[in-house]
Each structure stands twice: as C-alpha cells, then as structure tokens.
Motif scaffolding. Structure first.
Motif, PDB file in Angstrom:
ATOM      1  N   PHE A  60       0.853  -1.190   0.000  1.00 37.31           N
ATOM      2  CA  PHE A  60       0.000   0.000   0.000  1.00 37.31           C
ATOM      3  C   PHE A  60       0.886   1.237   0.000  1.00 37.31           C
ATOM      4  CE2 PHE A  60      -2.766  -3.198   1.701  1.00 37.31           C
ATOM      5  CZ  PHE A  60      -3.973  -2.901   1.133  1.00 37.31           C
ATOM      6  N   GLY A  61       0.409   2.278  -0.655  1.00 35.10           N
ATOM      7  CA  GLY A  61       1.200   3.503  -0.678  1.00 35.10           C
ATOM      8  C   GLY A  61       0.334   4.726  -0.508  1.00 35.10           C
ATOM      9  N   PHE A  62       0.957   5.832  -0.220  1.00 37.12           N
ATOM     10  CA  PHE A  62       0.298   7.135  -0.123  1.00 37.12           C
ATOM     11  C   PHE A  62      -0.886   7.107   0.836  1.00 37.12           C
ATOM     12  CE2 PHE A  62       2.478   7.081  -4.142  1.00 37.12           C
ATOM     13  CZ  PHE A  62       3.170   8.271  -4.096  1.00 37.12           C
ATOM     14  N   GLY A  63      -0.613   6.637   2.030  1.00 39.90           N
ATOM     15  CA  GLY A  63      -1.656   6.630   3.053  1.00 39.90           C
ATOM     16  C   GLY A  63      -2.825   5.732   2.700  1.00 39.90           C
ATOM     17  N   GLY A  64      -2.525   4.618   2.037  1.00 36.69           N
ATOM     18  CA  GLY A  64      -3.586   3.671   1.719  1.00 36.69           C
ATOM     19  C   GLY A  64      -4.522   4.118   0.617  1.00 36.69           C
ATOM     20  N   THR A  65      -4.011   4.917  -0.330  1.00 37.83           N
ATOM     21  CA  THR A  65      -4.867   5.275  -1.452  1.00 37.83           C
ATOM     22  C   THR A  65      -4.575   4.414  -2.667  1.00 37.83           C
ATOM     23  OG1 THR A  65      -3.294   6.975  -2.053  1.00 37.83           O
ATOM     24  CG2 THR A  65      -5.212   7.671  -0.810  1.00 37.83           C
ATOM     25  N   LEU A  66      -3.497   3.646  -2.606  1.00 35.26           N
ATOM     26  CA  LEU A  66      -3.055   2.946  -3.805  1.00 35.26           C
ATOM     27  C   LEU A  66      -2.426   1.635  -3.372  1.00 35.26           C
ATOM     28  CD1 LEU A  66      -3.103   4.102  -6.669  1.00 35.26           C
ATOM     29  CD2 LEU A  66      -0.690   4.516  -6.449  1.00 35.26           C
TER      30      LEU A  66
ATOM     31  N   GLY B 128      -6.900  29.000   7.823  1.00 37.53           N
ATOM     32  CA  GLY B 128      -7.813  29.345   6.740  1.00 37.53           C
ATOM     33  C   GLY B 128      -8.094  28.143   5.865  1.00 37.53           C
ATOM     34  N   ASN B 129      -9.232  28.204   5.240  1.00 42.14           N
ATOM     35  CA  ASN B 129      -9.727  27.081   4.446  1.00 42.14           C
ATOM     36  C   ASN B 129      -8.798  26.724   3.293  1.00 42.14           C
ATOM     37  OD1 ASN B 129     -11.345  26.209   1.990  1.00 42.14           O
ATOM     38  ND2 ASN B 129     -12.725  25.736   3.689  1.00 42.14           N
ATOM     39  N   VAL B 130      -8.338  27.735   2.562  1.00 42.53           N
ATOM     40  CA  VAL B 130      -7.577  27.483   1.340  1.00 42.53           C
ATOM     41  C   VAL B 130      -6.261  26.794   1.656  1.00 42.53           C
ATOM     42  CG1 VAL B 130      -6.522  28.552  -0.654  1.00 42.53           C
ATOM     43  CG2 VAL B 130      -8.630  29.474   0.262  1.00 42.53           C
ATOM     44  N   LYS B 131      -5.620  27.241   2.750  1.00 38.47           N
ATOM     45  CA  LYS B 131      -4.327  26.683   3.112  1.00 38.47           C
ATOM     46  C   LYS B 131      -4.467  25.208   3.504  1.00 38.47           C
ATOM     47  CE  LYS B 131      -0.395  29.022   5.077  1.00 38.47           C
ATOM     48  NZ  LYS B 131      -0.039  30.141   5.951  1.00 38.47           N
ATOM     49  N   LEU B 132      -5.481  24.915   4.286  1.00 37.03           N
ATOM     50  CA  LEU B 132      -5.686  23.533   4.712  1.00 37.03           C
ATOM     51  C   LEU B 132      -6.032  22.647   3.521  1.00 37.03           C
ATOM     52  CD1 LEU B 132      -7.673  24.009   8.009  1.00 37.03           C
ATOM     53  CD2 LEU B 132      -5.325  23.278   7.733  1.00 37.03           C
ATOM     54  N   PHE B 133      -6.841  23.204   2.636  1.00 33.18           N
ATOM     55  CA  PHE B 133      -7.208  22.455   1.434  1.00 33.18           C
ATOM     56  C   PHE B 133      -5.964  22.111   0.626  1.00 33.18           C
ATOM     57  CE2 PHE B 133      -8.622  22.045  -2.919  1.00 33.18           C
ATOM     58  CZ  PHE B 133      -9.725  21.245  -2.771  1.00 33.18           C
ATOM     59  N   GLY B 134      -5.107  23.101   0.465  1.00 33.59           N
ATOM     60  CA  GLY B 134      -3.871  22.871  -0.279  1.00 33.59           C
ATOM     61  C   GLY B 134      -2.997  21.832   0.398  1.00 33.59           C
ATOM     62  N   TYR B 135      -2.941  21.897   1.719  1.00 30.35           N
ATOM     63  CA  TYR B 135      -2.125  20.920   2.439  1.00 30.35           C
ATOM     64  C   TYR B 135      -2.640  19.505   2.194  1.00 30.35           C
ATOM     65  CZ  TYR B 135      -0.051  18.311   6.214  1.00 30.35           C
ATOM     66  OH  TYR B 135       0.617  17.356   6.910  1.00 30.35           O
ATOM     67  N   LEU B 137      -4.447  18.452  -0.290  1.00 33.21           N
ATOM     68  CA  LEU B 137      -4.310  18.099  -1.706  1.00 33.21           C
ATOM     69  C   LEU B 137      -2.908  17.600  -2.008  1.00 33.21           C
ATOM     70  CD1 LEU B 137      -6.109  18.176  -4.173  1.00 33.21           C
ATOM     71  CD2 LEU B 137      -5.130  20.359  -4.755  1.00 33.21           C
ATOM     72  N   PHE B 138      -1.906  18.217  -1.377  1.00 33.26           N
ATOM     73  CA  PHE B 138      -0.545  17.830  -1.713  1.00 33.26           C
ATOM     74  C   PHE B 138       0.040  16.805  -0.752  1.00 33.26           C
ATOM     75  CE2 PHE B 138      -0.926  21.743  -4.087  1.00 33.26           C
ATOM     76  CZ  PHE B 138      -0.463  21.311  -5.307  1.00 33.26           C
ATOM     77  N   SER B 139      -0.753  16.347   0.221  1.00 30.38           N
ATOM     78  CA  SER B 139      -0.228  15.265   1.058  1.00 30.38           C
ATOM     79  C   SER B 139      -1.069  14.005   0.902  1.00 30.38           C
ATOM     80  CB  SER B 139      -0.172  15.715   2.514  1.00 30.38           C
ATOM     81  OG  SER B 139      -1.470  16.055   2.959  1.00 30.38           O
ATOM     82  N   ASN B 140      -2.306  14.034   1.376  1.00 30.45           N
ATOM     83  CA  ASN B 140      -3.097  12.811   1.353  1.00 30.45           C
ATOM     84  C   ASN B 140      -3.684  12.510  -0.014  1.00 30.45           C
ATOM     85  OD1 ASN B 140      -2.658  12.302   3.997  1.00 30.45           O
ATOM     86  ND2 ASN B 140      -4.493  13.357   4.715  1.00 30.45           N
ATOM     87  N   TYR B 141      -3.967  13.571  -0.769  1.00 30.37           N
ATOM     88  CA  TYR B 141      -4.618  13.356  -2.065  1.00 30.37           C
ATOM     89  C   TYR B 141      -3.664  13.674  -3.199  1.00 30.37           C
ATOM     90  CZ  TYR B 141      -8.792  12.633   0.568  1.00 30.37           C
ATOM     91  OH  TYR B 141      -9.712  12.126   1.447  1.00 30.37           O
ATOM     92  N   LEU B 142      -2.408  13.353  -2.990  1.00 26.80           N
ATOM     93  CA  LEU B 142      -1.413  13.650  -4.015  1.00 26.80           C
ATOM     94  C   LEU B 142      -1.649  12.817  -5.271  1.00 26.80           C
ATOM     95  CD1 LEU B 142       1.138  15.192  -4.684  1.00 26.80           C
ATOM     96  CD2 LEU B 142       2.453  13.294  -3.821  1.00 26.80           C
ATOM     97  N   VAL B 143      -1.982  11.526  -5.080  1.00 26.81           N
ATOM     98  CA  VAL B 143      -2.102  10.628  -6.228  1.00 26.81           C
ATOM     99  C   VAL B 143      -3.222  11.072  -7.171  1.00 26.81           C
ATOM    100  CG1 VAL B 143      -2.437   8.263  -6.952  1.00 26.81           C
ATOM    101  CG2 VAL B 143      -1.140   8.741  -4.920  1.00 26.81           C
ATOM    102  N   PRO B 144      -4.450  11.276  -6.663  1.00 20.93           N
ATOM    103  CA  PRO B 144      -5.484  11.724  -7.594  1.00 20.93           C
ATOM    104  C   PRO B 144      -5.129  13.046  -8.265  1.00 20.93           C
ATOM    105  CG  PRO B 144      -6.312  11.654  -5.347  1.00 20.93           C
ATOM    106  CD  PRO B 144      -5.011  10.977  -5.356  1.00 20.93           C
TER     107      PRO B 144
END
Lengths: 475, 166
Positions: A60-66, B128-135, B137-144
């Motif tokens: 698993f990678g990227f916090g369990g997304t893949l 702020g909302n935008v900063k947290l959203f960006g964080y 996006l680039f950490s947990n949701y990097l792959v998508p």
C-alpha cells in the motif's frame, strides 16, 4: 517512502514511457507513425516485466490510497494484451484510411495508465480520476476517424453519455462520502460495519455509484450507448474499447465491492445479479437479429459483460480470479475477431462488415477463416478453446457460492449465443460468395490475429498456468 | 444577519435559474446562468468554503460560461432551441421532481453520521480554508491530483488531434 514509490512504480514507469512516446511521435516521419505503436509495445512489455510483484507481495502507498499486488498486475497484463494486439491489428486499417497518426497509440497508452489507477485504487478519488482518464481517451479513440460521420457520432455519443454516467457516479460518491466521512475503501467498510445500512443516504449513494460503474461496463439497462459507439468507432479502437475499459471497470468494481461494500454484500449481490441476468439475456437476444458482424460483436460484448458480472455476484475468491482470467481470454478472442473484421474489404455495394462479406471466405482465404473460426468458437464457449475455460470457471464460482440459478441462466444464454457465432462460420464455409471480397492481410495484422488465435488455443488447453497468475488475495 | 444573506442569495439563485431555463434567447439564458453561478458562489462563501467559491467563479462563471457564449455565437442557433426532445417538459418535470424528493429525504434524515474531520474550528481560524485544502491536496490526495494532470494531458492531445486540419 520506499513503499510509496514501489506501490506507484508501474504507473510512474508507464507515465514516463508515455511522455517518451509523445517525443517519438514528434520525431517520427510522416510515413512511419506506426513506429510509435511499436515503441509503445516495447515500453509496455518493459513496464510489465518491471512491475511483477515477485512472490505475490502487496504494497500500500500514499496513506492507503493505492496498492500494487498480484490482482493489479493481472489486470495490467490484460491491458497490455489489449494494447499489443490492437496496436498490431490497427496499423493497416488506419493506414488504409489515412488516419495513421502517432496520437492513436499515445492516447491508447495513456488510457492504460488511467485503467491501472482504477484497478489499483483503494480510494474513491483515485478511482474517479483514473476512470476519467480512461474515459476521455476512449471518447477520442471513438471519434478518431474525423472524416467519417459514424465515427463522429460515436465519439460524441460516448462523450455525452460518459459525462452523464460520471456525474451519476460522482453524485453517489458524494452521498457515500457524506455518510462515512471518508473516501478510503477500508474506512467506508468500517463505517458501514459500525452503523449498518438502515440509512437512506448510504443505500442511495451505493446504488448510484454502482450504476455509474455499470455504465462503463455497458450493463443493461445502462447499455444504450454501446451498440452505436462500438459500431461507429474505427474497428481496432472498438476491439480495444470492448476489452480494456471493461476489464478495468470490472477490476475496479470487484475491488470496491469486495473491500468497501463488504458489509453490504447482500445488497450489491442482488443489484448485480439483476444486472447480470438482464445484460446476458438482452445482449444475446438482440445479437441474434444483427446482420452486421461488427454490430453483432458489439451486442455480444454487452452479453459478455453479463457473464463477468456473475463472477462479481458469486463473491468468492474463485469469482474474482475467474473475472481476471475471463477478461484476459476475452481480450485475446475479441480483439482477434475485430482485427479480422477490420481486414475485410467488400468491393460490392454493401458495408465491409456485413455478414454477407464472410460468404465463401473459407475457400478463398483459408488461414484467415480458420482464425475467425477459432475466435467465433471461443466466443461461443466451445471446448477446448479458451472461451470455454473462462465460462467454466465463472459458472463454477457461481455454483460454489450457491447461486445455481444464475449459473443456469448463464449456460442457457451461452447456448443461445452459439447461434449467432455459428452463423458467421456457416457463412464462411457453407455459403457461396455473392460479392467480391478482399482480405487486406499485411504482416502486422497477420501477427496480431495469429498471436490471438494461438493464445486462445493455449489458454484453452493449459488454463491452470493462467489461473495461477491471478490466484492471489485482493483484500 | 447571516440567515438573511443566505435567503437573499438562495432566492436569487432560484429566480435566476428559472429565468435561465425559460428564456428563448440562448444569450439571455447564459447571462442568467452567470447570475446563478454568482449567487451559488456567495452561498459557498457563507459556508466557509472560500476555495470552492473562488473555483466556482473562476471556472464556471469565467471559463465555462465564456465557452458557452462562444458556441452560441459561432453556431448562431435559431431562438427556438437547438434540439427538440420529445416529451421534454414531462421528462424535465419528472427528473427534477425525483431529485427534489431525493434532496428532501437526505435533509430529513438528520442522523447523517459522517466522521468528524481532523481539522478543528481553531485550525480553520488559524490557517484558513484554502491553506488547509492545499495541504490536504498535496499530502493525502497527491495521487489523484497527479492522475488528473495525466488526464488533462490526454484531453489536450485529443483536442489537438480532433480539431487539427490534416
């Protein structure tokens, strides 16, 4: 860190190769665009060899997304088969129509990256992003023959219905996210486990998401785009479109329902068993009435999605293994059949793909007809060819999990299906030719159809090796 | 006060969307649609979702609407609409009724469980909302996020292939 890299390595490799393909396309001369496709074949084989999960590991990678495991690899193998066969089979067809462009292969290559993400996703956002990548590539491939009105119609229709289905999928996804507070499969499963299914929102979200996925595999009643799109698209693209996206959506469905919706098994089993019965029956019955072989195969593609759905419904290990095996077999036989259809050139007044074009082909072109015979027999599920083994495993899975009625309906349907597959062979061998038909056989498409025919026989005779390939846990 | 703002924006959104579907001239419809987008963006601001509000204005009101107007001007359709769909009023009424009931049912079921997010009210106030959203996006949701970039590349190649003259 290393885990992250390993889990995404195959997709990463494919992306890099895809970017190199774009550069090759720019360098290649106007008459050597087929080289782009051949380089693509080379790249995909390298990526395939580099991404074998040795010993069946699961990372698993990227916090369990893949996740990359044997199951993802088995489907990557299917996509690679689809890419290799349709590339080889497409060169002559595209050249003859003057649409041999490097982009055809680049787009096909990038669509595979989307499909890989779909299958290896364990997070809904990755699944959706991969699905859109795949879908957009397919719209372009469907409308690739710009000068042909039918191809334009096919691309546009696919685009509109595809966008519609994506919207339904996303709407359902938002409901599931709202209920469970997470897009990760595991968290969704835990949340449903803890809170039950009594809430209206989760049920609605589930149905809408699965309906959105059912659009992608053209399950009845979400099939209305399929016949026109498959008929209108350039024939090699149709071969690719009937196999790879369907396999990807199947892989994604299996992983999603197995992990995320595991606590709701009874619900989605009912949903998919209804879809399976409708899909098989409708596809087969309408295919009976078709006189255009390409359109007939389009309906047969619908009915094959129904057989694969039986594997989903049976919900045991054998079920998902047999889905992977079935998509692989289906890739060989269907792309082979489409390759041969794309070679026919009728000098009479009727369309190239009409069934009358096949009349008397057996005497004039014995090798081509023999290959077509093998594909048709295999699609009909006649032993000892591969199609039989695929169906055999699927029905066994259904019987094992106790849904014998579904297996019986499946068998009845494959008996019905024999009629229209056999009809092609009867035209080839027992009818006199009415029209002057040429088979425009060039080395590339010859190799493609021969590889396909060979593998159809090999898998039929030695299915256990290919079954071992997919025999690993997905959860 | 906040309530009042919401009612004004919601009322505006409903009225302008009704005008949007009843106008015969497509350009007028498009302009009413613009107003709908703006009022929805206002509602997003009230919900502390500034980022989505900004995207709503930039993408929908900016890009998509301009595209819409371009198409309308290029095609110059007759004022009676592009395509005649049979039973379109019946279909439209049924579809909107189904969605209406669905939304009502969702709002009714107050026990929407959900999981409390990791970000507390204080975190929102601080970053702020935008900063947290960006964080996120680039950490947990990097792959998508990266997959979407591949998707845009494919779409670009496809647009060039389909639109280019041979």
């Amino acid at each position: 860190m290393v885990e992250n890299l390993v889990s995404i390595m195959p997709e990463l490799l494919m992306t890099i190769f895809g970017l190199i393909l774009i550069v090759i396309d720019v360098i290649a001369g106007k008459n050597s665009k087929s080289g782009v496709g051949y380089f693509g074949i080379f790249f995909i084989i390298v990526a395939l060899l580099a991404s074998i999960p040795v010993g069946g590991f699961k990372i698993f990678g990227f916090g369990g997304t893949l996740v990359w495991d044997m199951y993802s690899f088995a489907f990557f193998f299917v996509f690679a088969i689809a890419y290799i066969l349709s590339t080889l089979g497409s060169v002559d067809y595209l050249r003859e129509r003057g649409i041999l462009k490097g982009e055809f292969y680049t787009i096909m290559f990038f669509s595979i990256i989307g499909m890989m993400f779909m299958v290896s996703a364990t997070d809904l956002s990755v699944l959706y992003a991969g699905m859109e990548t795949m879908a957009i590539s397919m719209y372009i491939l469907a409308g690739f023959e710009k000068g042909n009105l039918k191809s334009n119609e096919s691309g546009l229709k696919y685009f509109i219905i595809g966008a519609f289905s994506s919207a339904i999928f996303l709407f359902g996804l938002s409901y599931i996210y709202g209920y469970t507070g997470s897009t990760k499969y595991v968290d969704i499963a835990n949340m449903i486990q803890a809170n039950g299914l009594n809430n209206f929102n989760i049920k609605l979200g589930m149905v809408m998401m699965l309906a959105g996925l059912a659009f992608k595999i053209s399950a009845v009643p979400f099939h209305m785009w399929a016949p026109d799109v498959y008929t209108g698209a350039p024939t090699p693209a149709t071969g690719f479109m009937t196999v790879a996206p369907k396999a990807a959506a199947m892989g994604a469905i299996v992983r999603f329902v197995w992990i995320a919706l595991e606590p709701a098994a009874a619900q989605w089993q009912l949903f998919f068993s209804i879809l399976a019965v409708l899909t098989m029956t409708y596809g087969n019955l309408v295919a009976l009435a078709q006189n255009n072989v390409k359109r007939m195969l389009a309906y047969s593609a619908i009915s094959h999605a129904g057989y694969m759905l039986i594997g989903v419904v049976s919900a045991n290990e054998l079920g998902y293994q047999s889905i992977a095996l079935y998509t692989m077999i289906y890739g060989f036989m269907n792309i082979g059949a489409f390759t041969i259809i794309s070679l026919l050139k009728n000098n009479g007044v009727i369309e190239n793909e009409r069934i009358e074009s096949f009349a008397g082909l057996g005497k004039k072109y014995p090798v081509v007809s023999l290959a077509m015979l093998i594909f048709m027999f295999s699609l009909a599920g006649i032993p000892p060819l591969a199609g039989f083994m695929g169906k055999f495993y699927i029905f066994t899975a259904a019987v094992k999990s106790g849904i014998i009625w579904l297996a019986i309906i499946g068998v009845i349907n494959s008996v019905i299906a024999c009629y229209y597959y056999m009809r092609v062979t009867i035209f080839m061998y027992f009818k006199e030719s009415e029209y002057d038909v040429d088979v425009n056989m060039k080395p590339a498409s010859f190799i493609a159809s021969m590889i396909a025919a060979l593998f159809v026989i090999i898998i039929g005779v030695f299915p256990s090796f290919f079954m071992d390939l997919v025999k690993y846990m997905i959860v | 006060m906040e309530q009042l703002g919401f009612y004004i924006l919601a009322f505006l959104a409903i009225i302008s969307s009704i005008f949007m579907i009843t106008r015969e001239n497509p350009v007028h419809s498009a302009l009413w649609m613009l107003l709908t987008f703006f009022s929805v963006a206002g509602i997003f601001v009230q919900l502390n979702a500034e980022f989505i509000a900004a995207i709503q204005v930039l993408v929908y009101a900016g890009a998509i609407l301009v595209l819409y107007l371009f198409v309308v001007m290029l095609l110059n359709p007759k004022s009676k609409g592009f395509i005649r769909i049979p039973f379109r009023y019946v279909l439209g009424i049924v579809a909107s009724f189904v969605i209406f009931v669905q939304v009502l049912l969702t709002l009714q079921s107050a026990n929407v469980i959900g999981k409390a997010g990791v970000y507390t009210q204080e975190a929102y106030k601080q970053y702020g909302n935008v900063k947290l959203f960006g964080y996120e996006l680039f950490s947990n949701y990097l792959v998508p996020f990266e997959v979407v970039s591949i998707m845009l590349l494919v779409a670009m190649i496809g647009a060039i292939v389909l639109a280019k003259k041979d």
